[in-house]
Design a protein around this motif. Sequence first.
Motif, PDB file in Angstrom:
ATOM      1  N   VAL A   4       6.223   1.506   4.055  1.00  0.00           N
ATOM      2  CA  VAL A   4       6.627   1.443   5.456  1.00  0.00           C
ATOM      3  C   VAL A   4       7.919   2.231   5.596  1.00  0.00           C
ATOM      4  CG1 VAL A   4       7.298  -0.035   7.360  1.00  0.00           C
ATOM      5  CG2 VAL A   4       5.566  -0.816   5.748  1.00  0.00           C
ATOM      6  N   LEU A   5       7.932   3.251   6.454  1.00  0.00           N
ATOM      7  CA  LEU A   5       9.120   4.026   6.728  1.00  0.00           C
ATOM      8  C   LEU A   5       9.611   3.652   8.116  1.00  0.00           C
ATOM      9  CD1 LEU A   5       7.913   7.502   5.399  1.00  0.00           C
ATOM     10  CD2 LEU A   5       9.130   5.718   4.156  1.00  0.00           C
ATOM     11  N   ASP A   6      10.724   2.901   8.186  1.00  0.00           N
ATOM     12  CA  ASP A   6      11.227   2.382   9.452  1.00  0.00           C
ATOM     13  C   ASP A   6      10.094   1.602  10.129  1.00  0.00           C
ATOM     14  OD1 ASP A   6      13.065   5.425   9.816  1.00  0.00           O
ATOM     15  OD2 ASP A   6      13.748   3.505   9.024  1.00  0.00           O
ATOM     16  N   ASP A   7       9.650   2.043  11.327  1.00  0.00           N
ATOM     17  CA  ASP A   7       8.593   1.334  12.036  1.00  0.00           C
ATOM     18  C   ASP A   7       7.228   1.979  11.840  1.00  0.00           C
ATOM     19  OD1 ASP A   7      10.256  -0.621  13.048  1.00  0.00           O
ATOM     20  OD2 ASP A   7      10.835   0.599  14.762  1.00  0.00           O
ATOM     21  N   LEU A   8       7.109   2.942  10.941  1.00  0.00           N
ATOM     22  CA  LEU A   8       5.856   3.646  10.711  1.00  0.00           C
ATOM     23  C   LEU A   8       5.201   3.132   9.434  1.00  0.00           C
ATOM     24  CD1 LEU A   8       3.955   5.984  11.614  1.00  0.00           C
ATOM     25  CD2 LEU A   8       5.309   7.481  10.146  1.00  0.00           C
ATOM     26  N   TYR A   9       4.000   2.574   9.577  1.00  0.00           N
ATOM     27  CA  TYR A   9       3.232   2.087   8.428  1.00  0.00           C
ATOM     28  C   TYR A   9       2.329   3.215   7.951  1.00  0.00           C
ATOM     29  CZ  TYR A   9      -0.384  -0.551   5.919  1.00  0.00           C
ATOM     30  OH  TYR A   9      -1.276  -1.011   4.991  1.00  0.00           O
ATOM     31  N   LEU A  10       2.290   3.447   6.644  1.00  0.00           N
ATOM     32  CA  LEU A  10       1.472   4.516   6.078  1.00  0.00           C
ATOM     33  C   LEU A  10       0.565   3.965   4.984  1.00  0.00           C
ATOM     34  CD1 LEU A  10       4.252   7.249   5.706  1.00  0.00           C
ATOM     35  CD2 LEU A  10       2.505   7.103   7.499  1.00  0.00           C
ATOM     36  N   ARG A  11      -0.675   4.448   4.968  1.00  0.00           N
ATOM     37  CA  ARG A  11      -1.620   4.069   3.918  1.00  0.00           C
ATOM     38  C   ARG A  11      -2.325   5.328   3.402  1.00  0.00           C
ATOM     39  NH1 ARG A  11      -6.897   2.513   2.691  1.00  0.00           N
ATOM     40  NH2 ARG A  11      -6.969   0.857   1.124  1.00  0.00           N
ATOM     41  N   PRO A  12      -1.785   5.988   2.395  1.00  0.00           N
ATOM     42  CA  PRO A  12      -2.381   7.236   1.907  1.00  0.00           C
ATOM     43  C   PRO A  12      -3.825   7.096   1.446  1.00  0.00           C
ATOM     44  CG  PRO A  12      -0.149   6.963   1.060  1.00  0.00           C
ATOM     45  CD  PRO A  12      -0.502   5.674   1.721  1.00  0.00           C
ATOM     46  N   ALA A  13      -4.206   5.914   0.939  1.00  0.00           N
ATOM     47  CA  ALA A  13      -5.559   5.740   0.409  1.00  0.00           C
ATOM     48  C   ALA A  13      -6.629   5.740   1.490  1.00  0.00           C
ATOM     49  CB  ALA A  13      -5.634   4.436  -0.394  1.00  0.00           C
ATOM     50  N   ALA A  14      -6.230   5.632   2.750  1.00  0.00           N
ATOM     51  CA  ALA A  14      -7.225   5.587   3.828  1.00  0.00           C
ATOM     52  C   ALA A  14      -8.087   6.832   3.869  1.00  0.00           C
ATOM     53  CB  ALA A  14      -6.520   5.401   5.170  1.00  0.00           C
ATOM     54  N   ARG A  15      -7.525   7.970   3.487  1.00  0.00           N
ATOM     55  CA  ARG A  15      -8.254   9.229   3.575  1.00  0.00           C
ATOM     56  C   ARG A  15      -9.517   9.241   2.704  1.00  0.00           C
ATOM     57  NH1 ARG A  15      -6.188  13.952   5.374  1.00  0.00           N
ATOM     58  NH2 ARG A  15      -4.990  12.509   6.658  1.00  0.00           N
ATOM     59  N   THR A  16      -9.523   8.454   1.648  1.00  0.00           N
ATOM     60  CA  THR A  16     -10.670   8.462   0.746  1.00  0.00           C
ATOM     61  C   THR A  16     -11.639   7.317   0.998  1.00  0.00           C
ATOM     62  OG1 THR A  16      -9.459   7.173  -0.927  1.00  0.00           O
ATOM     63  CG2 THR A  16      -9.312   9.579  -1.050  1.00  0.00           C
ATOM     64  N   TRP A  17     -11.322   6.419   1.947  1.00  0.00           N
ATOM     65  CA  TRP A  17     -12.193   5.272   2.216  1.00  0.00           C
ATOM     66  C   TRP A  17     -13.392   5.725   3.046  1.00  0.00           C
ATOM     67  CZ3 TRP A  17     -13.477   2.259   6.671  1.00  0.00           C
ATOM     68  CH2 TRP A  17     -14.101   1.041   6.372  1.00  0.00           C
ATOM     69  N   ARG A  18     -14.556   5.133   2.786  1.00  0.00           N
ATOM     70  CA  ARG A  18     -15.772   5.507   3.503  1.00  0.00           C
ATOM     71  C   ARG A  18     -16.493   4.260   4.017  1.00  0.00           C
ATOM     72  NH1 ARG A  18     -13.370   9.329   3.182  1.00  0.00           N
ATOM     73  NH2 ARG A  18     -13.901  11.409   2.430  1.00  0.00           N
ATOM     74  N   VAL A 209     -12.272   4.984  13.257  1.00  0.00           N
ATOM     75  CA  VAL A 209     -12.395   4.913  11.801  1.00  0.00           C
ATOM     76  C   VAL A 209     -13.846   5.109  11.385  1.00  0.00           C
ATOM     77  CG1 VAL A 209     -12.209   3.376   9.804  1.00  0.00           C
ATOM     78  CG2 VAL A 209     -10.330   3.493  11.462  1.00  0.00           C
ATOM     79  N   THR A 210     -14.757   4.421  12.057  1.00  0.00           N
ATOM     80  CA  THR A 210     -16.173   4.550  11.719  1.00  0.00           C
ATOM     81  C   THR A 210     -16.633   6.001  11.836  1.00  0.00           C
ATOM     82  OG1 THR A 210     -16.615   2.305  12.491  1.00  0.00           O
ATOM     83  CG2 THR A 210     -18.504   3.785  12.318  1.00  0.00           C
ATOM     84  N   HIS A 211     -16.218   6.672  12.902  1.00  0.00           N
ATOM     85  CA  HIS A 211     -16.651   8.059  13.109  1.00  0.00           C
ATOM     86  C   HIS A 211     -16.080   8.999  12.053  1.00  0.00           C
ATOM     87  CE1 HIS A 211     -18.029  11.503  15.496  1.00  0.00           C
ATOM     88  NE2 HIS A 211     -16.873  12.069  15.185  1.00  0.00           N
ATOM     89  N   TYR A 212     -14.790   8.889  11.782  1.00  0.00           N
ATOM     90  CA  TYR A 212     -14.139   9.873  10.916  1.00  0.00           C
ATOM     91  C   TYR A 212     -14.119   9.488   9.441  1.00  0.00           C
ATOM     92  CZ  TYR A 212     -12.818  12.323  15.125  1.00  0.00           C
ATOM     93  OH  TYR A 212     -12.865  13.019  16.309  1.00  0.00           O
ATOM     94  N   ARG A 213     -14.531   8.277   9.117  1.00  0.00           N
ATOM     95  CA  ARG A 213     -14.593   7.874   7.708  1.00  0.00           C
ATOM     96  C   ARG A 213     -16.032   7.705   7.213  1.00  0.00           C
ATOM     97  NH1 ARG A 213     -10.082   9.619   7.924  1.00  0.00           N
ATOM     98  NH2 ARG A 213      -8.172   8.361   7.899  1.00  0.00           N
ATOM     99  N   SER A 214     -16.997   8.098   8.000  1.00  0.00           N
ATOM    100  CA  SER A 214     -18.395   7.918   7.583  1.00  0.00           C
ATOM    101  C   SER A 214     -19.049   9.217   7.153  1.00  0.00           C
ATOM    102  CB  SER A 214     -19.215   7.305   8.731  1.00  0.00           C
ATOM    103  OG  SER A 214     -19.178   8.139   9.877  1.00  0.00           O
ATOM    104  N   GLY A 215     -18.335  10.341   7.257  1.00  0.00           N
ATOM    105  CA  GLY A 215     -18.909  11.623   6.865  1.00  0.00           C
ATOM    106  C   GLY A 215     -18.518  11.995   5.455  1.00  0.00           C
TER     107      GLY A 215
END
Length: 333
Positions: A4-18, A209-215
Amino acid sequence: MAPVLDDLYLRPAARTWRCPPAPPVADFHRALPGYAPTPLVELPALAAELGADRVLAKDETRRLGLPAFKILGASWGIRRALEHGGAARLVTATDGNHGRAVAAVARMLGLEARVFVPAGVHPAARAAIRDEGAEVVDVPGPYDEAVRRAAAEPGLLVQDTAWPGYEDVPRWIVEGYSTLFAEIDAQLGGAPDLLSIPVGVGSLAQAAVTHYRSGGAASTTLLSVEPDTAACVLESLRRGRPVTVPAGRTIMAGLNCATPSSLAWPYLRDGLDAAVAVPDGAAARAVHDLAALGVPAGPCGGASLAGARAAGDLARGTVVLLITEGADANPAV
């Protein structure tokens, strides 16, 4: 735990989730009277401000005759629900736009509609629901209380948030939102680099998420944006479990939700790249700036620009702002 950077939450692993894709529903929407893809408006002044290659607004301020995207989900959800059993009356709770969409579909189908509206929703939004022919029931409490009242009411419950034991209709509503993202990709000729998504209970973000993580390649960064007085998704992401936050007050009335949808939560937890909460002042400024550029956003739609501004270096490449409601949907600013 994601950083978490200040008020911004980040999850790098999301890019690889399907996840599995949504069923195709665009043909259903194309067959509705008055259907047309909503505009994707180029905003070079905002691209220069943010340091992005392009910034575009997906302008949902006029969708099938209503000033918000919600009718995409309501129309498909009601159609699927009625296939599983008839009903003389539709029932829902709303912060404004969902209830108006349910009322509009009820009117089209010749059904009654009863809509429970919590405190804090602008009188004009209540009047718009009544103008669609629905009965409006005022609830002297927050959105979650309005949902509880609606769930106890006789009729077909058409709710865009889910809880254990009530997930079929919310799932169909989320499926209906997939048309919006298919339109974006077709209009761009590909996927955006950053998508800024206003979030209440998380159903629209679940659809994204469903649209962009299902391809195959999932190159789009998905950013959720909430009011800082009702940041239930951001707080849930930080804690790693769904939580209820205290109800607040915000000009972003359609995002004033205290608890994430149980159906949306796994998708948000695993598939969102980032989340941020913004104050009313930032949303009001965004509304003003978008209006000056010809985009008549309401406060919830303005939240997407406020979130992109707060996201810093995430706003690069091609940025799409979801303008989820028009200024006349919630005349708060």
